[in-house]
Design a protein around this motif. Sequence first.
Motif, PDB file in Angstrom:
ATOM      1  N   ARG A 176       4.887   4.853 -14.443  1.00  0.00           N
ATOM      2  CA  ARG A 176       4.164   5.772 -13.574  1.00  0.00           C
ATOM      3  C   ARG A 176       3.026   5.088 -12.813  1.00  0.00           C
ATOM      4  NH1 ARG A 176       5.825  11.129 -14.531  1.00  0.00           N
ATOM      5  NH2 ARG A 176       7.295  11.123 -16.257  1.00  0.00           N
ATOM      6  N   ARG A 177       3.042   3.776 -12.820  1.00  0.00           N
ATOM      7  CA  ARG A 177       2.031   3.035 -12.055  1.00  0.00           C
ATOM      8  C   ARG A 177       2.494   2.842 -10.621  1.00  0.00           C
ATOM      9  NH1 ARG A 177      -1.049  -0.138 -15.726  1.00  0.00           N
ATOM     10  NH2 ARG A 177      -1.776  -1.539 -14.106  1.00  0.00           N
ATOM     11  N   ASN A 178       1.522   2.662  -9.727  1.00  0.00           N
ATOM     12  CA  ASN A 178       1.845   2.383  -8.339  1.00  0.00           C
ATOM     13  C   ASN A 178       2.464   0.985  -8.234  1.00  0.00           C
ATOM     14  OD1 ASN A 178       1.127   1.168  -5.586  1.00  0.00           O
ATOM     15  ND2 ASN A 178       0.743   3.330  -5.297  1.00  0.00           N
ATOM     16  N   ILE A 179       3.577   0.891  -7.532  1.00  0.00           N
ATOM     17  CA  ILE A 179       4.331  -0.370  -7.527  1.00  0.00           C
ATOM     18  C   ILE A 179       3.549  -1.510  -6.878  1.00  0.00           C
ATOM     19  CG2 ILE A 179       5.610   0.231  -5.414  1.00  0.00           C
ATOM     20  CD1 ILE A 179       7.986  -1.233  -7.275  1.00  0.00           C
ATOM     21  N   GLY A 180       2.699  -1.177  -5.926  1.00  0.00           N
ATOM     22  CA  GLY A 180       1.917  -2.204  -5.243  1.00  0.00           C
ATOM     23  C   GLY A 180       0.887  -2.866  -6.145  1.00  0.00           C
ATOM     24  N   LYS A 181       0.542  -2.192  -7.265  1.00  0.00           N
ATOM     25  CA  LYS A 181      -0.495  -2.719  -8.153  1.00  0.00           C
ATOM     26  C   LYS A 181       0.080  -3.643  -9.228  1.00  0.00           C
ATOM     27  CE  LYS A 181      -3.877   0.105  -6.564  1.00  0.00           C
ATOM     28  NZ  LYS A 181      -3.150   0.500  -5.349  1.00  0.00           N
ATOM     29  N   ASP A 212       0.824  -1.211   0.000  1.00  0.00           N
ATOM     30  CA  ASP A 212       0.000   0.000   0.000  1.00  0.00           C
ATOM     31  C   ASP A 212       0.856   1.258   0.000  1.00  0.00           C
ATOM     32  OD1 ASP A 212      -2.369  -1.321  -0.079  1.00  0.00           O
ATOM     33  OD2 ASP A 212      -2.611  -1.414   2.089  1.00  0.00           O
ATOM     34  N   PHE A 213       2.158   1.079  -0.140  1.00  0.00           N
ATOM     35  CA  PHE A 213       3.043   2.244  -0.100  1.00  0.00           C
ATOM     36  C   PHE A 213       2.780   3.127  -1.319  1.00  0.00           C
ATOM     37  CE2 PHE A 213       6.754   4.837  -0.131  1.00  0.00           C
ATOM     38  CZ  PHE A 213       7.237   4.840   1.166  1.00  0.00           C
ATOM     39  N   PRO A 214       2.571   4.429  -1.091  1.00  0.00           N
ATOM     40  CA  PRO A 214       2.276   5.294  -2.235  1.00  0.00           C
ATOM     41  C   PRO A 214       3.554   5.641  -2.990  1.00  0.00           C
ATOM     42  CG  PRO A 214       2.314   6.603  -0.231  1.00  0.00           C
ATOM     43  CD  PRO A 214       2.610   5.187   0.168  1.00  0.00           C
ATOM     44  N   ALA A 215       3.925   4.829  -3.975  1.00  0.00           N
ATOM     45  CA  ALA A 215       5.106   5.143  -4.773  1.00  0.00           C
ATOM     46  C   ALA A 215       4.960   4.522  -6.149  1.00  0.00           C
ATOM     47  CB  ALA A 215       6.365   4.625  -4.098  1.00  0.00           C
ATOM     48  N   THR A 216       5.419   5.249  -7.157  1.00  0.00           N
ATOM     49  CA  THR A 216       5.400   4.705  -8.511  1.00  0.00           C
ATOM     50  C   THR A 216       6.690   3.925  -8.757  1.00  0.00           C
ATOM     51  OG1 THR A 216       6.442   6.706  -9.326  1.00  0.00           O
ATOM     52  CG2 THR A 216       4.057   6.631  -9.433  1.00  0.00           C
TER      53      THR A 216
END
Lengths: 251, 285
Positions: A136-141, A91-95
């Motif tokens: 540029r996507r969130n890494i968690g996804k 859930d970490f907010p990072a791309t």
Amino acid sequence: MGETVLKMEGIDFSFDHQTVLEGVDLEIQKGDFLALVGPNGSGKSTLLKLALGALKPDRGKVSLFGVPLRRFRDWSRIGYVSQKANSFNRDFPATVREVVASGLYGKLGLFRRMKKEDWKRVEEAIKQVGLESLSRRNIGKLSGGQQQRAFIARALVSDPEFLILDEPTVGVDTRSVDEFYRLLAHLHRKKGMSLLLVTHDIGVVTTYVNRIACLNRRLFFHGDTDEFVGREKEVFTAAYGHPVQVVEHAH
Amino acid sequence: MIEMILHYGFMQRALAAGVIIGVVSPIVGLFLVVRRLSLIADALAHVTLSGVAAGLLLQKQFPAFQALNPMVSGMVFSLTASVFVERLRRLYRSYQELAIPVILSGGIGLGVVLISAADGFNVDVAGYLFGSILAVGESELWVIIGTGVLAGLVICFFYKELFALSFDEESAVLSGIPRRLVHLLFSLVVALVITASIRVVGILLVSGLITLPVAASLQIATSFRQALWLSVLFAQISVLSGLAAAFYFDWASGGTIVLVSVLILLAVAGGKRLIRPGSGKTGAA
């Protein structure tokens, strides 16, 4: 023979009065791709931590690029992909871009900001692992395999000469695993990078690596892959204490 | 409200204090939340209570301390506690969260004892507990400005190190980032920001201002930068609503700020479900 990238001599290490490693000698020359194999709890990860200075041996010497570990400061020459990379906070907010860029921060040093050419290197590293469309996507996804490649890109962005990977394929699906090994082989052959890979995939690695070390508290084998092939049953039986079924992937 | 702000000195101070706190609190909060340390804010806020009480007691007992602003003694206490939190956390490897109740209850215990020992103060202790943005004095505003500048500098200069350590401490350390230095500077900034926020939201609600805007931003942010700006935006909306509510309706500013933050969080979470059904849960797909 070229430069010695990693040299470990006579390493003893114990934890909680239990001997974890005993008289281990490991050597990696420039351009080597070495697979470190061994059963669970054989001390593989511990050996990596000792090589990186995160742990101190009870006895023995470690040097990186010919410099004793104590005096070694040039960490940007080494890339490290930890086993924990699989268990980060999803859930970490990072791309992907932000995570890969963080691989440069240690090299940049304090008080230096990311410049245009630094971001260019980030984009190149992302391209190298084939994630440019997801940068540029969130890494968690991302899927497990894609996340793994993002972590490789983070290790590659500082342009290391020596890449250390601790069981990088755990939790990654088989197809991604094959792709992943091809990426490593590419880095080894085309970029001349030295690699140290800790792995369980005994059957697969012999296709890609040129050196093998088999560890279970002490080293049971340390030499060329050609020498190892054909002797693997004997080595594994000695190291694991029982015969091991070597699973070959089709290529 | 604009004429009022131009007209009244206390409104100018309240606005300045609110905007500064509304920038630094959520930024500090973001780094705390992603490292799963959001409760530390609460613990340090309670320690600040004992610092404020100690300052008030000194003022009452010794005329030499008349000029001492209780916020300064509060800062000294929370700075000291912030250094001890890390030590306490290392005392228990698998019960790291134990450090928080230890510090929190220790702080409140000491604060209550000091207040009772002083047998009452001339000033309103409730103002520190619940915040009163309209009562920010000139010397307090200077403390808040100083904190804002210092916190801003540390976060600007160490942004990349803080990010790398928050995302993956092990790799960050191995890549040569000085963990101890960065953590120490950051804990000091956290302590300062918490103390400075107390005038605006109060000791009991500081952790709300630090975590709620972040919680809302995490619902929708893709990148770290987005999370940063969104949490600042949400915090500003909350702080300015609190200021307006305090001015027009004489409501408690701290309570209003936190309630607006909760509403924003609910709206963001609800809106997200409406736009992308099934995406309510964050995490691995």
